[in-house]
Enzyme design. Sequence first.
Site, mmCIF file in Angstrom:
data_model
loop_
_atom_site.group_PDB
_atom_site.id
_atom_site.type_symbol
_atom_site.label_atom_id
_atom_site.label_comp_id
_atom_site.label_asym_id
_atom_site.label_seq_id
_atom_site.Cartn_x
_atom_site.Cartn_y
_atom_site.Cartn_z
ATOM 1 N N GLY A 84 0.816 -1.209 0.000
ATOM 2 C CA GLY A 84 0.000 0.000 0.000
ATOM 3 C C GLY A 84 0.853 1.264 0.000
ATOM 4 O O GLY A 84 2.082 1.216 0.056
ATOM 5 N N ASP A 142 -0.483 -6.992 -15.478
ATOM 6 C CA ASP A 142 -1.764 -6.421 -15.918
ATOM 7 C C ASP A 142 -1.621 -5.607 -17.212
ATOM 8 O O ASP A 142 -2.604 -5.326 -17.881
ATOM 9 C CB ASP A 142 -2.338 -5.501 -14.828
ATOM 10 C CG ASP A 142 -2.432 -6.189 -13.477
ATOM 11 O OD1 ASP A 142 -2.545 -7.422 -13.448
ATOM 12 O OD2 ASP A 142 -2.380 -5.484 -12.442
ATOM 13 N N ARG A 177 -19.001 -29.682 -20.695
ATOM 14 C CA ARG A 177 -19.325 -28.682 -19.674
ATOM 15 C C ARG A 177 -19.085 -27.245 -20.162
ATOM 16 O O ARG A 177 -18.408 -27.026 -21.164
ATOM 17 C CB ARG A 177 -18.427 -28.888 -18.446
ATOM 18 C CG ARG A 177 -18.772 -30.102 -17.654
ATOM 19 C CD ARG A 177 -17.716 -30.336 -16.587
ATOM 20 N NE ARG A 177 -18.117 -31.400 -15.687
ATOM 21 C CZ ARG A 177 -17.293 -32.080 -14.916
ATOM 22 N NH1 ARG A 177 -15.992 -31.815 -14.937
ATOM 23 N NH2 ARG A 177 -17.739 -33.018 -14.105
ATOM 24 N N GLY A 185 -5.544 -9.214 -13.496
ATOM 25 C CA GLY A 185 -5.509 -8.028 -14.363
ATOM 26 C C GLY A 185 -6.018 -6.762 -13.703
ATOM 27 O O GLY A 185 -6.056 -5.715 -14.335
ATOM 28 N N GLU A 237 -10.658 -10.859 -13.536
ATOM 29 C CA GLU A 237 -11.091 -10.725 -12.128
ATOM 30 C C GLU A 237 -11.863 -9.431 -11.888
ATOM 31 O O GLU A 237 -12.663 -9.335 -10.958
ATOM 32 C CB GLU A 237 -9.879 -10.788 -11.183
ATOM 33 C CG GLU A 237 -8.878 -9.655 -11.385
ATOM 34 C CD GLU A 237 -7.655 -9.728 -10.486
ATOM 35 O OE1 GLU A 237 -7.542 -10.667 -9.674
ATOM 36 O OE2 GLU A 237 -6.791 -8.827 -10.606
ATOM 37 N N ARG A 278 -17.978 -25.330 -14.511
ATOM 38 C CA ARG A 278 -16.855 -25.342 -13.567
ATOM 39 C C ARG A 278 -16.038 -24.071 -13.743
ATOM 40 O O ARG A 278 -15.901 -23.572 -14.860
ATOM 41 C CB ARG A 278 -15.925 -26.533 -13.833
ATOM 42 C CG ARG A 278 -16.538 -27.895 -13.580
ATOM 43 C CD ARG A 278 -16.584 -28.207 -12.085
ATOM 44 N NE ARG A 278 -16.952 -29.585 -11.871
ATOM 45 C CZ ARG A 278 -18.194 -30.048 -11.809
ATOM 46 N NH1 ARG A 278 -19.218 -29.214 -11.970
ATOM 47 N NH2 ARG A 278 -18.440 -31.325 -11.596
ATOM 48 N N ARG A 287 1.818 -15.229 -12.233
ATOM 49 C CA ARG A 287 3.013 -14.438 -11.945
ATOM 50 C C ARG A 287 4.253 -15.324 -11.803
ATOM 51 O O ARG A 287 5.357 -14.808 -11.682
ATOM 52 C CB ARG A 287 2.799 -13.638 -10.650
ATOM 53 C CG ARG A 287 1.579 -12.741 -10.729
ATOM 54 C CD ARG A 287 1.711 -11.466 -9.974
ATOM 55 N NE ARG A 287 2.113 -11.588 -8.598
ATOM 56 C CZ ARG A 287 1.499 -10.988 -7.577
ATOM 57 N NH1 ARG A 287 0.413 -10.262 -7.805
ATOM 58 N NH2 ARG A 287 1.955 -11.100 -6.366
#
Length: 366
Positions: A84, A142, A177, A185, A237, A278, A287
């Site tokens: 952060g 990303d 399926r 990202g 994501e 699934r 990464r």
Amino acid sequence: MKLGVCTGGGDCAGLNAVLRSLVLTARTRGDTEIIGIVEGINGLAFNPPRHQVLYSPNSGGLDEFTLDSLLTLGGTYLMTSNAGNPFRDPVVGATYKADVIRGYKALGLDGMIVIGGDGTHCIAAELASGGVRLIGIPKTIDNDYFDSEMAVGFTSAVNVAAEAVMRVNTSGTSHGRIMVVEVMGRNAGYIALNAGLAGGADAILLPERPFSRDRLARHLRETALTRKSHALVVCAEGAHAGGEDLNYRASASGSRHLGGVGEAVASFLHDALDREARCTSLGHTQRGSQADPVDRILAARFATRAIRLAHENRFGSMVVLKKGEVEVAKYPKPRSRGGSAARCLASSDPTIIAAEDMGIYCGEVP
Ligand code: F6P
């Protein structure tokens, strides 16, 4: 000249290739010391500063075996920090800045080469006013550093994700399926778009283009599930349905991270299409690969240019890639002065257009 180097933010493939290129360039020149700062720029805030000599014309540095290994080794030899922005709190920020500057001076550095993404560079930019001379190299899986069409780590991550998508697809084919693969990202869809296209997805869900649940379900029903036994969806994501919030999950340590939208999409598609579904979330595997040749070459081009810039006294610069060429851009502004160095996909992105021309659902035009 004595240059510090650090890696900040999330690790990725190619960081060690940058370190190796810096060392080889310094050794070839014979007039530059490379001092590795451990755990990101934070290493300078320790007393004494946490560092390791990577190359010195007088006292050596890394041995040949280690140097060789760095070419493809994943992660970062110098370690990193993703904790952060200390400047969010002005009091904490002021202490942090004073500590870093003390460490910078204690090591007698003439400048710092900072390898990082937008967060790292916007934090480091706060130090420039205290006399820390900066040259930046963009890295991020990303690929969202605003001023460069490519950052170190991106293509290696896409390789991992595309490979995983193809592997998941063979299982989807065998079981008939719906398979959903969630990739990283943050708020940018570069990994999803590229891995989805390279991996043969029927739909690619991007943060930049909120999807319609109805259109997604109809698309899969009328195309993939009509023509073949299964369907394949790649989901960033940061993707979300129009008008809905992003999905977050808590990490083991309690912090909040993007993630979980893939499971939600799989569960919705199972109900809407009455077909087993699934989800596989690739997470940090993206990464953890070896640096691919594209990243190794980019690392060499960025690192050599960064050293040249330092010797030309052009601090306050970033090396970036534009139209395939390494160029020099301004170092980004600190966040406290409105700096943001992130970008995302434009709707006119040629790869999105190619995907849509091939009948892949890529969400709705915002
Ligand atoms: O910015 C790189 C990235 O891998 C993002 O794609 C992802 O959202 C985030 O870092 C994960 O961070 P952490 O390693 O802190 O979980």
